[in-house]
Structures are given as structure tokens and as C-alpha cells.
Design an enzyme around this catalytic site. Structure first.
Site, PDB file in Angstrom:
ATOM      1  N   HIS A  97     -67.536 -16.380  13.158  1.00  0.00           N
ATOM      2  CA  HIS A  97     -68.949 -16.110  12.826  1.00  0.00           C
ATOM      3  C   HIS A  97     -69.353 -15.014  12.086  1.00  0.00           C
ATOM      4  CE1 HIS A  97     -70.602 -19.988  14.762  1.00  0.00           C
ATOM      5  NE2 HIS A  97     -69.365 -19.612  15.458  1.00  0.00           N
TER       6      HIS A  97
ATOM      7  N   TYR B 145     -65.718 -13.419  22.854  1.00  0.00           N
ATOM      8  CA  TYR B 145     -66.544 -12.830  22.275  1.00  0.00           C
ATOM      9  C   TYR B 145     -66.385 -11.152  22.679  1.00  0.00           C
ATOM     10  CZ  TYR B 145     -69.282 -16.990  20.627  1.00  0.00           C
ATOM     11  OH  TYR B 145     -69.512 -18.167  20.429  1.00  0.00           O
TER      12      TYR B 145
END
Lengths: 378, 181
Positions: A73, A348
């Protein structure tokens, strides 16, 4: 007669040189054994174990290394606004943010994938990440994407697909044989992709609906735990994506940030809104497998409205140093047996650590503060 | 010299062994979670944070206990280099046991994460959010964890050396639970 062990010099003398050596060996073996266990726990003895480092390295191999950017992303902008809870979700979750009232929200709107400068395309998977900041600090972070199911049941499958889709240096394209082999081994992927392909693709970020895909559990004040999925359902009129935006005649002059610019222009005119809809699962609904949709007749609760009244570039916005870790959950929202949120949290964290360390060498984002300001005025 | 004075007091022994288990568990959980791209990751993280704070509280109690109860002296015939190693490694262990939770807490603060212990029980941030500070502290947390594990190994091997080879009562001063000895 010595009355304590410290004066036992007599017994000390009885150790032969061989005995001393033997005991030294015993000490060495025991210490090395503990060190080996530690190395095993750290994955050093298991080169094939899927670790955070390996999965993030795979993103780098697929999308290139882009210092300072999210490994997935990567291309996005920041958004701020609020969530106005209507109190209806409080029957399912005791989380403070579901009590009636307003909660500040910091969000991020992005394209999936690890390329921070990829030209905007409606077909690229889009994401809406939100950070709810209720008073008292019991915050909630969630990342949602605009496809109806997640194509992978396990992080191992996700990783294998990344490896299989790595471009062949000769052709610049993924090797079809590897992609087919992956699909053959993962019927759940094929089934999920069929569902994904049938979706209606919206023209922009504002008219897209974003789904949690993963299953979590809401726990209410009585301790009742319910499996849930949720969606941010767009309140903007749906406009289908033009079938061939990217094939426009003068591709060279096409705005590479067309979707972001459209959103910036929209928000400059009026806030954009999504309804936060909670879907309550029933016994037997698949919770551990995000490739499987839930039956369409499941009870849906309208929890309230997310309003975004300001967007900004990542370069001066409030989201760049936020890790939208899906395991940042308030009391009242818990993990389910879905393995993907924990895997996302792990990956992440690695991406976040790397990019925060690279902040000083991060080049400007695709959508700059100047672009946000000029498009917003136009 | 009375036999009792050759042994660590009960409070010291209880703190030592309790913390030995917790710190070793913490090191394995830490190194394990940093290499777990799976459902196990969040389970380990959920243990790591409250356990770290528990260790921080215990190490503060332990430092106070250490100031009140002096440890029994080392054997008079211990070579100087070994005495130095013993004292230096103990200072290192105390310092790292104290610093590791503080760095963990600081790094989560600098990252802007909520510091969740159990359910709604949170700790306040002790640093303002800062990307560069986070990245540096996160790296320091790993490096000092390896240093702590290495110091532990040395401490462990030295204890066995005292117990099996020197047999000078140093191991028993911490490890013996027989009364009146």
C-alpha cells in the site's frame, strides 16, 4: 570440619585433570544447547521458515526497494475527519468508540502493492485505513480493501503467490507456468479470484466500498462474543469505472494521480462519507478463512458514519508515521481464529521499522503537498 | 562466620529465580516473535508487553533489595579476573534488565502505538512520537536483547563452573534451598 561449602578445598583437590576437562565439556555443551534453542526460536536454524524479514524481502523483489515508503500500500494520501457513532454497534461491542458520539479519525487512502509511483488505475486494489481515536486512548486501527474476499487463506499462500508472480527477467512478466502451478495448489485462491473479478469496480476512491475481509470478534458488556466482519460502505453515488481509462489515446499526458486528484477535488467541495456496517456472523460461518464470503443474509448493523473532510499528502499529513496495524484493537474488539490479521501485524511492524529508519532519505510521495493544494483549489 | 551469611537471603533468591524464569522466557518470546510471520506473532506480542512491565517492576524491587541485603562475599581465593568478571556481569545484567523494558516502552511511545497491557489497561507514552527515535530504539532493543542473552549465557556457564569445577559454594549460595546450611 568446615561448616559450609566455601571451604571445601579438600574435595576440590580430588578432581583429576580429566574430570575437570569432562566437566568443562559438560558446561560448554549445556551453554551451547541453550544458545541453540535461542537460535531456533529466532528462526536461524530454519532457513525455510516464513518470517517478517522474508515476506518483506519478497515485496522488495516484486516491487523494487523504495526507501521510506510502506512495503505494501505504498502509494497513498492521508485523510482526517471523524466517526459519528449512532450507538447501534454497542449491542455487539463494548468498545468506547461505539458509544453514541463523535470520535476523531485519521485515515489513509491508498493502492495495494509496493510501488509508490504506480499510475492510478481503477482496477488496482484500493484501500481505506482508519485510526479511531476515542478519548481515553483505547484506539482502533483497521485497514480495509475494495474487494469482497481476500484471495489467500494463509500468509504462506500469500507469500507463495508473490514468489510465483515475480517477473521473469527475460520477459518482464510473471512466468505463467509458476502462476498456474500456484493456482493448481490453491483452489481457494481460484474461487476467491472468481468472486473478486465479478465485483463492480467503482470509478474512484470516494465511491468505493471497503471491506475488512478478515474476521474479528466483538465482545459486548455482557461478555458475549460475536464473530464480525465490517465494511465502509460509500455514501457517494456509485459511478462505474470507465472500462479503459488507462488506454486513453494520449497516455503520456494522462494524470498518473487521476484517482487521487479526483478525491482531493471531491473533498475540497464537500466531505466524503462512508457508513460503517458491521456484519454479524453465525455459528458455522467461516471465521478462519478470509477467502470465503459469508452468506448474504447475515445481520448487518449500521454503526455510524465516517466523514473525511480533509485530505493531505503523506509528506505533510498525519498518517505517514502511523502503522495501520490491524491488531491495534480496543477492549471490545478481539482477534478471531483468522490467522491473517496477526500475519499482517507482523509484516507491517517490519515494514514500519524499516521505513521509519529511512525517513530521512524518503523522496517526495507521488501526491505532494503542492498537488493537494493546487488540485484542491481548482 | 555463620552458615546463613554464606547464602543469599530468601528475598534475593526468590527474586533471582523468579526473574531468571521471566527474563529467559522474555528473551525467547522476543526473538521468537520477531521471526514469526503467523498467528503466533500477536499471541507472543500480547505476552511480551505486560511481561516486560512485570520485569521492570521486579527489577526495581530487586535493586532496592540488593541495596538492603548485601550479597555474601565471593570466595577469598577467587582470581582477580574472575572477580572482575563476576561484578561486571552482574552490573550488566541489572542494567539490561532495567533498560530493556524502558526501551521497549519508549519505542512503542515513539512509534505512536497504544501501550496495551490487558484489555483497557494502558500505559501512557513516555516519549513523543518520532520516526527516527523509534527506528533507533527498535534497533537498540534488538542489540541489547542479544547482549542480555550473551551475558545470561556467561552468567549461566560461570554458575556451572562454580558448581562443577571450583565447587566453592558460590552456586549453592543462590541455588541451595536446604534450611540451616
Amino acid at each position: 570440619m568446615p561448616d559450609n561449602a566455601r571451604d571445601s578445598t579438600d574435595s576440590r583437590r580430588t578432581l583429576s585433570m580429566t574430570a575437570v576437562l569432562m566437566r568443562l565439556v559438560v558446561i560448554g555443551v549445556v551453554a551451547l544447547g541453550v544458545a541453540a534453542l535461542f537460535a531456533y526460536a529466532g528462526g536461524w536454524l530454519s532457513p525455510h521458515r516464513l518470517t517478517q524479514a522474508r515476506i518483506i524481502a519478497a515485496f522488495g523483489q516484486l516491487d523494487g526497494i523504495h526507501p521510506g515508503f510502506r512495503r505494501n500500500h505504498a502509494k497513498g494520501i492521508c485523510a482526517t475527519g471523524w466517526f459519528e457513532s449512532n450507538g447501534q454497534a454497542a449491542s455487539l461491542s463494548k468498545a468506547a468508540l461505539f458509544a453514541p458520539g463523535k470520535v476523531p479519525v485519521v485515515g489513509r487512502i491508498a493502492f495495494a502493492g509496493g510501488m509508490p509511483f504506480i499510475p492510478d488505475e481503477p482496477d488496482t486494489v484500493r484501500s481505506l485505513a482508519l485510526r479511531f481515536l476515542p478519548a481515553g486512548g483505547d484506539e482502533w486501527r483497521t485497514g480495509m480493501i475494495n474487494i469482497p474476499v481476500f484471495p489467500f487463506a494463509t500468509v504462506q499462500a500469500f507469500y507463495e503467490q508473490m514468489v510465483a508472480s515475480k517477473p521473469d527477467p527475460a520477459t518482464g512478466q510473471p512466468d505463467p507456468a509458476k502462476m498456474q502451478a500456484f493456482a493448481a495448489n490453491h483452489p481457494e485462491f481460484v474461487a476467491a479470484i472468481d468472486i473478486v473479478k465479478k465485483r463492480l469496480v467503482s470509478s474512484g476512491f470516494a465511491d468505493a466500498t471497503y471491506n475488512s475481509l478478515n474476521t474479528f470478534r466483538f465482545v459486548n458488556s455482557d461478555g458475549v462474543s460475536t464473530p464480525v466482519r465490517w465494511s465502509a460502505v460509500s455514501l457517494q453515488p456509485f459511478v462505474a469505472a470507465a472500462t479503459a481509462v488507462h488506454a486513453s489515446a494520449d497516455g503520456a499526458s494522462a494524470d498518473k494521480n487521476a484517482l487521487f486528484d479526483a478525491l482531493i477535488a471531491d473533498v475540497a467541495k464537500h466531505p466524503v462519507q462512508w457508513r460503517l456496517v458491521i456484519t454479524a456472523g453465525q455459528a458455522g460461518d467461516p471465521t478462519a478463512n478470509p477467502t470465503l464470503p459469508w452468506p448474504a443474509d447475515r445481520k448487518q448493523i449500521d454503526a455510524g458514519t465516517v466523514t473525511i473532510d480533509k485530505v493531505s499528502s503523506e509528506d505533510d499529513g498525519p498518517c505517514v508515521d502511523v502503522n495501520f496495524d490491524p491488531m491495534v484493537l480496543p477492549a471490545g474488539i478481539e482477534a478471531s481464529d483468522d490467522p491473517i490479521p496477526s500475519a499482517r501485524s507482523a509484516a507491517y511492524a517490519r515494514s514500519f521499522t524499516l521505513r521509519e529508519g529511512e525517513r530521512k532519505v524518503k523522496p517526495p510521495s507521488a501526491v505532494t503537498p503542492q498537488e493537494v493544494s493546487s488540485v484542491g483549489k481548482s | 562466620m555463620s552458615p546463613q551469611s554464606q547464602r543469599f537471603p530468601v528475598s534475593s533468591r526468590v527474586l533471582h529465580w523468579l526473574m531468571a524464569v521471566l527474563v529467559l522466557a522474555m528473551l525467547f518470546i522476543g526473538v521468537g516473535m520477531a521471526a514469526s510471520e503467523s498467528a503466533r506473532y500477536s499471541t507472543l506480542v500480547a505476552i511480551h508487553k505486560p511481561l516486560g512491565i512485570a520485569i521492570l517492576i521486579l527489577v526495581v524491587i530487586r535493586i532496592v533489595n540488593r541495596l538492603i541485603h548485601r550479597p555474601p562475599p565471593l570466595p577469598a581465593d577467587m582470581p582477580g579476573i574472575q572477580r572482575f568478571a563476576a561484578h561486571a556481569s552482574h552490573i550488566m545484567l541489572y542494567a539490561l534488565m532495567f533498560l530493556m523494558p524502558i526501551i521497549g516502552w519508549s519505542m512503542l511511545s515513539a512509534a505512536g502505538y497504544p501501550i496495551v497491557l490487558f484489555g483497557p489497561l494502558h500505559l501512557p507514552p513516555i516519549l513523543t512520537q518520532n520516526a527516527t527515535v523509534y527506528a533507533a530504539l527498535r534497533q537498540l532493543h534488538t542489540i541489547l536483547a542479544y547482549l542480555l542473552f550473551a551475558t545470561f549465557l556467561l552468567h549461566f556457564a560461570a554458575a556451572l563452573f562454580h558448581g562443577l569445577i571450583r565447587r566453592d559454594g558460590v552456586l549453592q549460595s543462590m541455588a541451595s534451598w536446604r534450611s540451616g546450611r
